[in-house]
Structures are given as structure tokens and as C-alpha cells.
Write an enzyme that holds these catalytic residues in place. Structure first.
Site, mmCIF file in Angstrom:
data_model
loop_
_atom_site.group_PDB
_atom_site.id
_atom_site.type_symbol
_atom_site.label_atom_id
_atom_site.label_comp_id
_atom_site.label_asym_id
_atom_site.label_seq_id
_atom_site.Cartn_x
_atom_site.Cartn_y
_atom_site.Cartn_z
ATOM 1 N N LYS A 155 86.693 26.052 -65.198
ATOM 2 C CA LYS A 155 87.531 25.649 -64.059
ATOM 3 C C LYS A 155 86.640 24.794 -63.158
ATOM 4 C CE LYS A 155 91.073 27.587 -61.036
ATOM 5 N NZ LYS A 155 92.180 26.723 -61.438
ATOM 6 N N GLU A 188 98.702 23.455 -72.153
ATOM 7 C CA GLU A 188 99.112 24.100 -70.905
ATOM 8 C C GLU A 188 99.654 23.037 -69.961
ATOM 9 O OE1 GLU A 188 95.717 25.681 -68.798
ATOM 10 O OE2 GLU A 188 94.485 23.947 -69.316
HETATM 11 N N1 PMP Z 1 95.795 26.177 -66.196
HETATM 12 C C1 PMP Z 1 95.206 25.395 -65.274
HETATM 13 C C2 PMP Z 1 94.763 24.044 -65.659
HETATM 14 C C3 PMP Z 1 95.038 25.872 -63.955
HETATM 15 O O1 PMP Z 1 94.454 25.111 -63.034
HETATM 16 C C4 PMP Z 1 95.471 27.171 -63.629
HETATM 17 C C5 PMP Z 1 95.221 27.722 -62.259
HETATM 18 N N2 PMP Z 1 96.089 27.261 -61.285
HETATM 19 C C6 PMP Z 1 96.108 27.936 -64.625
HETATM 20 C C7 PMP Z 1 96.226 27.405 -65.903
HETATM 21 C C8 PMP Z 1 96.599 29.318 -64.347
HETATM 22 O O2 PMP Z 1 95.508 30.197 -64.210
HETATM 23 P P1 PMP Z 1 95.565 31.437 -63.215
HETATM 24 O O3 PMP Z 1 96.666 32.303 -63.685
HETATM 25 O O4 PMP Z 1 94.226 32.080 -63.348
HETATM 26 O O5 PMP Z 1 95.825 30.900 -61.856
#
Ligand code: PMP
Length: 291
Positions: A155, A188
Site C-alpha cells: 500500500k 480489484e
Molecule cells: N484495494 C485498494 C487498491 C485499496 O486502496 C483499498 C483500500 N481502500 C482496498 C483494496 C480495500 O482494502 P481495505 O479493506 O483494507 O480498506
């Protein structure tokens, strides 16, 4: 949505007024997107899954060879302190660690001190009616970063890949865009993980499909277990989504939201499906410690 009160921001160990919380133009987080971050939620005065978020943050940092100058426990304490200083019982949290101040070249070893800051603020959710009626998404023409170029599991502060896809969503008049990976399989969305339901089976792409391993995604997989809803992590293609009975997205900000249209194709009945709504309700209970 953003709170219009003046917020306290935690920055390098101090709580400063928003107007005084600044980073240098020589910070490599700004110059190169060199850094990592987390987005968390506080529900009812409690940080949601702090250990999982902090583990992901420290793993992201490790992957880019960045040493966070505090322990995971200190990070959780700093997040709690910041939310408390702003009298937030429910809020969104942004924790950011950059490579720190350096020179104009790339070399990260010339940045001796990482910059750490924590912002707590109100959360911008999708409009309420979208949770009731579902959202439309499109497939972006840009693909998700190849894991061997920049792993989507990190991230990082480098969100240009996601932003380019988001621009396509905005141009198409929808709120989210789906990114495929280099193999053409579903990865995603720009800030959310994706799930589908077919014949009662909940399916979401695997971490090897080039996705961020979402904390909400993990919670949903666990809730499927508790509710005895069969679920599996499996590679899926765009065709699978088009003919799915249900589709939904998960994320810290979005929580759980139904997708009812993809690239102009209505998904299932065109309304949020029953399994999606069950999981959405279960997730709301879960974050409040009722499940
Ligand atoms: N994919 C991406 C690219 C993201 O930035 C996020 C977070 N907003 C998610 C998936 C979802 O992850 P999380 O459930 O940990 O927020």
C-alpha cells in the site's frame, strides 16, 4: 466529507494544529511517492482491526526497505491518541510513513529520517441511496500494476495506477473502475476489493491476481465462514462478473456496497442481491462488536 473543525494532526511525535502540520517539499513521499500508508476506521471509539492494519503497514514498509521509526504498538497508540484529541468516536484514519526529507535524487539512503503523520477525519462514503440500490462500475483500460513492477500488495504512496483508472470512472459517470491484471483476469477496483456470487458461492480474486489484501475483504471471508456461506478465493474473469448473480465491493471507506451494473451489463436482478445484503448487515454488526 471532511470535518470543518480545526483538526489536530499527529506528526513525528507531536500533535499539531492542522494549519501547522506540514511536510517539506524535499520529502520523498511528495517528490517520488516513496512511502506507505494505511486507511483505518474508528467505530464507537474503537479502532477496527488495528493489528491487521498495522501488520500490513509494516509489511508494506519492509517491502520497500523503509524502517518505520516506532513500534507497531506505538503506532496504534498514536492513532488512538489522535482520534481522541479530535474527540472522534467514529472516524476515518490515514496513517502515512514517507521516506522523509532528502535531496532531489532518488537514493533513499540519503533520507535519514522517515516522516510519520496521522490524520483523523470524517469519512466520505458513497451516497446512502447507492448502498440501497447498488452502484455501476466500468472496466478501466489501464491494467493493475504488474506485481513484479510494483506489487499491489504494497500500500504505497504511488497511487497513480489507481488514479488513472479512477479518471476513467469519473469520465464514464460512475464511482468506481475495475482493473484487470496483465493476464486479463479481474484484480480489484481503484480503492476496493471485488467479490461476486454465483449459485450461492461467494468468490473473490486471490492475492496472486495482483490485489491489495484488503482488511475488509478478510473480514468478509471470515463472516462468510460464521454465516456458513460458502466462499472461495479464485481467479475470475470479466465474463464471470457479467453473468454473476451478485457482485459487491469491500473497503475501509466503502465497507460493503453492491455493484448492480458493470460495463453497461445489469448484474443479476439489477438490484443488490440477498447474500450481499446479508454480508453488509453482518459487517455492520461486526464492526460494532455485535458479531
Ligand atoms: N484495494 C485498494 C487498491 C485499496 O486502496 C483499498 C483500500 N481502500 C482496498 C483494496 C480495500 O482494502 P481495505 O479493506 O483494507 O480498506
Amino acid at each position: 466529507m471532511s470535518s470543518n473543525k480545526s483538526l489536530k494532526i499527529w506528526i513525528d511525535g507531536e500533535l499539531l494544529n492542522q494549519a501547522d502540520a506540514k511536510v517539506s517539499v524535499y520529502d520523498h513521499g511528495l517528490l517520488y511517492g516513496d512511502g506507505v500508508f494505511e486507511g483505518l476506521r474508528v467505530y464507537n471509539g474503537k479502532i477496527f482491526e488495528p493489528e491487521a492494519h498495522v501488520r500490513r503497514l509494516y509489511n508494506s514498509a519492509k517491502a520497500i526497505r523503509l524502517t518505520i521509526p516506532m513500534t507497531p504498538d506505538q503506532m496504534i497508540a498514536a492513532i488512538a491518541l489522535t482520534a481522541k484529541a479530535n474527540q472522534f468516536n467514529d472516524c476515518y484514519v490515514r496513517a502515512v510513513v514517507t521516506r522523509g526529507i532528502g535531496y532531489l535524487g532518488l537514493n533513499p539512503t540519503k533520507c535519514p529520517n522517515p516522516t510519520v503523520f496521522i490524520i483523523t477525519d470524517l469519512i466520505e462514503m458513497y451516497p446512502k441511496e447507492m448502498y440501497r440500490n447498488g452502484m455501476a462500475i466500468i472496466t478501466a483500460s489501464v491494467i493493475r500494476n504488474h506485481p513484479n513492477a510494483l506489487s499491489p500488495r504494497i500500500k504505497s504512496l504511488n497511487y497513480l495506477n489507481n488514479i488513472l483508472a479512477k479518471i476513467e470512472a469519473v469520465d464514464a459517470g460512475v464511482s468506481e473502475a475495475l482493473l484487470l491484471n496483465a493476464d486479463g483476469n479481474v484484480a480489484e477496483c481503484t480503492a476496493d476489493n471485488i467479490f461476486m456470487v454465483r449459485d450461492g458461492l461467494v468468490i473473490t480474486p486471490t492475492t496472486n491476481d495482483g490485489i491489495l489484501e484488503g482488511i475488509t475483504r478478510g473480514a468478509i471471508l471470515q463472516l462468510c465462514g460464521k454465516l456458513q456461506i460458502p466462499c472461495v478465493e479464485r481467479t475470475i474473469q470479466r465474463y464471470d462478473l457479467y453473468v454473476a448473480d451478485e457482485c459487491f465491493l469491500t473497503g475501509t471507506g466503502a465497507e460493503v456496497i453492491a455493484v448492480t451494473k458493470i460495463d453497461g451489463r445489469e448484474i443479476g436482478s439489477g438490484k443488490p442481491g440477498p447474500i450481499t445484503m446479508r454480508l453488509l448487515e453482518a459487517f455492520h454488526k461486526h464492526v460494532r462488536g455485535e458479531m
